[in-house]
Design an enzyme around this catalytic site. Sequence first.
Site, mmCIF file in Angstrom:
data_model
loop_
_atom_site.group_PDB
_atom_site.id
_atom_site.type_symbol
_atom_site.label_atom_id
_atom_site.label_comp_id
_atom_site.label_asym_id
_atom_site.label_seq_id
_atom_site.Cartn_x
_atom_site.Cartn_y
_atom_site.Cartn_z
ATOM 1 N N GLN A 1 2.634 -1.457 9.576
ATOM 2 C CA GLN A 1 2.612 -0.101 9.702
ATOM 3 C C GLN A 1 2.413 0.168 7.790
ATOM 4 O O GLN A 1 2.030 1.751 7.004
ATOM 5 C CB GLN A 1 3.107 1.304 10.473
ATOM 6 C CG GLN A 1 3.004 0.839 11.820
ATOM 7 C CD GLN A 1 4.211 1.891 12.666
ATOM 8 O OE1 GLN A 1 3.726 2.923 12.480
ATOM 9 N NE2 GLN A 1 4.712 0.806 12.687
ATOM 10 N N HIS B 1 -2.122 0.140 8.461
ATOM 11 C CA HIS B 1 -2.410 1.544 7.589
ATOM 12 C C HIS B 1 -2.372 1.372 6.079
ATOM 13 O O HIS B 1 -2.436 1.751 5.234
ATOM 14 C CB HIS B 1 -0.746 2.432 7.395
ATOM 15 C CG HIS B 1 -0.631 2.579 8.575
ATOM 16 N ND1 HIS B 1 0.857 3.548 9.389
ATOM 17 C CD2 HIS B 1 -1.511 3.101 10.360
ATOM 18 C CE1 HIS B 1 0.710 3.850 10.235
ATOM 19 N NE2 HIS B 1 -0.662 3.850 10.799
ATOM 20 N N CYS C 1 -11.969 3.476 -5.778
ATOM 21 C CA CYS C 1 -13.443 4.109 -5.925
ATOM 22 C C CYS C 1 -13.757 5.183 -4.418
ATOM 23 O O CYS C 1 -14.222 4.960 -4.115
ATOM 24 C CB CYS C 1 -14.287 4.157 -7.208
ATOM 25 S SG CYS C 1 -15.575 5.297 -7.547
ATOM 26 N N CYS D 1 -17.273 4.222 -12.611
ATOM 27 C CA CYS D 1 -18.627 5.045 -12.516
ATOM 28 C C CYS D 1 -17.948 6.813 -12.838
ATOM 29 O O CYS D 1 -19.117 7.401 -12.525
ATOM 30 C CB CYS D 1 -19.103 4.994 -11.422
ATOM 31 S SG CYS D 1 -17.653 5.424 -9.994
ATOM 32 N N THR E 1 10.557 0.724 13.775
ATOM 33 C CA THR E 1 9.736 1.403 13.318
ATOM 34 C C THR E 1 10.397 3.048 14.743
ATOM 35 O O THR E 1 10.532 2.674 15.381
ATOM 36 C CB THR E 1 7.921 1.042 13.879
ATOM 37 O OG1 THR E 1 7.439 2.614 14.117
ATOM 38 C CG2 THR E 1 8.211 0.326 15.487
ATOM 39 N N ASN F 1 16.543 -1.645 15.522
ATOM 40 C CA ASN F 1 16.093 -0.686 15.522
ATOM 41 C C ASN F 1 18.123 -0.266 15.340
ATOM 42 O O ASN F 1 18.189 -0.525 16.144
ATOM 43 C CB ASN F 1 15.101 0.408 15.795
ATOM 44 C CG ASN F 1 15.342 1.492 14.879
ATOM 45 O OD1 ASN F 1 16.721 2.324 14.717
ATOM 46 N ND2 ASN F 1 13.758 1.346 15.413
HETATM 47 N N1 APR Z 1 16.060 -2.059 9.640
HETATM 48 C C1 APR Z 1 15.709 -1.431 11.110
HETATM 49 N N2 APR Z 1 15.344 0.134 11.249
HETATM 50 C C2 APR Z 1 15.564 0.439 10.655
HETATM 51 C C3 APR Z 1 16.551 0.585 8.640
HETATM 52 C C4 APR Z 1 16.738 -0.919 8.861
HETATM 53 N N3 APR Z 1 17.469 -1.310 8.098
HETATM 54 N N4 APR Z 1 16.560 1.654 8.673
HETATM 55 C C5 APR Z 1 15.947 2.445 9.630
HETATM 56 N N5 APR Z 1 15.496 1.857 10.585
HETATM 57 C C6 APR Z 1 14.366 2.524 11.564
HETATM 58 C C7 APR Z 1 14.579 4.060 11.638
HETATM 59 O O1 APR Z 1 16.010 4.046 12.749
HETATM 60 C C8 APR Z 1 13.772 4.463 12.342
HETATM 61 O O2 APR Z 1 13.197 4.448 13.695
HETATM 62 O O3 APR Z 1 13.384 2.286 11.160
HETATM 63 C C9 APR Z 1 12.284 3.707 11.298
HETATM 64 C C10 APR Z 1 11.662 4.366 10.682
HETATM 65 O O4 APR Z 1 10.663 4.985 11.055
HETATM 66 P P1 APR Z 1 9.821 6.396 10.545
HETATM 67 O O5 APR Z 1 10.577 6.312 9.165
HETATM 68 O O6 APR Z 1 8.954 6.883 10.957
HETATM 69 O O7 APR Z 1 8.791 4.981 9.698
HETATM 70 P P2 APR Z 1 7.398 3.912 10.782
HETATM 71 O O8 APR Z 1 7.648 4.305 12.248
HETATM 72 O O9 APR Z 1 7.073 2.748 10.448
HETATM 73 O O10 APR Z 1 5.855 5.396 10.480
HETATM 74 C C11 APR Z 1 5.026 5.225 10.862
HETATM 75 O O11 APR Z 1 4.243 7.143 9.738
HETATM 76 O O12 APR Z 1 4.805 8.270 8.201
HETATM 77 C C12 APR Z 1 3.555 7.613 8.280
HETATM 78 O O13 APR Z 1 2.306 5.659 7.970
HETATM 79 C C13 APR Z 1 3.474 6.570 7.777
HETATM 80 O O14 APR Z 1 3.347 3.893 8.480
HETATM 81 C C14 APR Z 1 4.006 5.179 8.598
HETATM 82 C C15 APR Z 1 3.919 5.899 10.030
#
Ligand code: APR
Length: 247
Positions: free
Chosen positions: A102, A120, A128, A151, A189, A214
């Site tokens: 993502q 993403h 453009c 352009c 994530t 995570n």
């Molecule tokens: N290692 C592993 N995981 C981690 C770490 C780490 N060092 N630090 C934080 N995290 C975890 C957090 O606990 C959280 O669950 O990573 C996750 C980050 O979550 P988000 O910030 O919500 O990111 P993501 O899941 O990629 O968001 C999805 O949302 O805003 C949109 O387009 C954007 O691609 C993004 C999408």
Amino acid sequence: MEDLIKRAAKDLAVAVNVAALTGAGISVESGIPPFRGKGGLWERLDPMEFAHINAFMRDPVKVWKALVREMKEIVDRAEPNDGHKGLAKLETRDKLKTIITQNIDGLHQAAGNTDVIEYHGTFAWQRCMDCGKKYETRKVDVSEIPPRCGCGGILRPDIVFFGEMIPAEAMWRSRQAASDCDLMLVVGTSAVVQPAAMIPIIAKENGAKIVEINPERTPLTVEVSDYLIMGGAGEVLNRIVAAMEKI
Ligand code: APR
């Protein structure tokens, strides 16, 4: 955690076709803030005001200023961390076939992974809005906001803004990788953004084992994941790769 590290190493050792779904958490140790949670970008910026296509169309200058300030400078400086490098090692050991990310930072490719689906989009390219011509971001002069195409059209990052469709090829290739894998690593994530959060469910429905990495629990932890290793991506993937060498 040691037991779960050994369990993951054993599961990976017997797995034939491994896929990974990654999010902002895997790039935190490279200095790129996550979107949600403490210190998340959306704590400071309203995503509907700065990351929605309507907001960009309404006021590209405002969004560009935030993008440059909050994204370009940080992504330009970022280097792959042990989390990215751990996944690259799993590819060289012919375990990991495909990464569905993502993230728009290009750090998986910089670490050496060769099959990376940018679900993403990517910040490495601009396109453009009028003629569709593409420009490498690092060659785009952002001293003039918004940057423009030859352009005259306004350039926009080749990312998926909220309110936009996931690129068709990314969508069906991800669905294919999730259906085919026998183990999916879900790293960093929050699993709250759709349709990306569906990908581990597709893998599970097709019989794959789901291993989550995570520091925090997510909506997947109870319903979908076989187990969660609560720790940072860098440390956990390092330890898993080291444990695999002992098997
Ligand atoms: N290692 C592993 N995981 C981690 C770490 C780490 N060092 N630090 C934080 N995290 C975890 C957090 O606990 C959280 O669950 O990573 C996750 C980050 O979550 P988000 O910030 O919500 O990111 P993501 O899941 O990629 O968001 C999805 O949302 O805003 C949109 O387009 C954007 O691609 C993004 C999408």
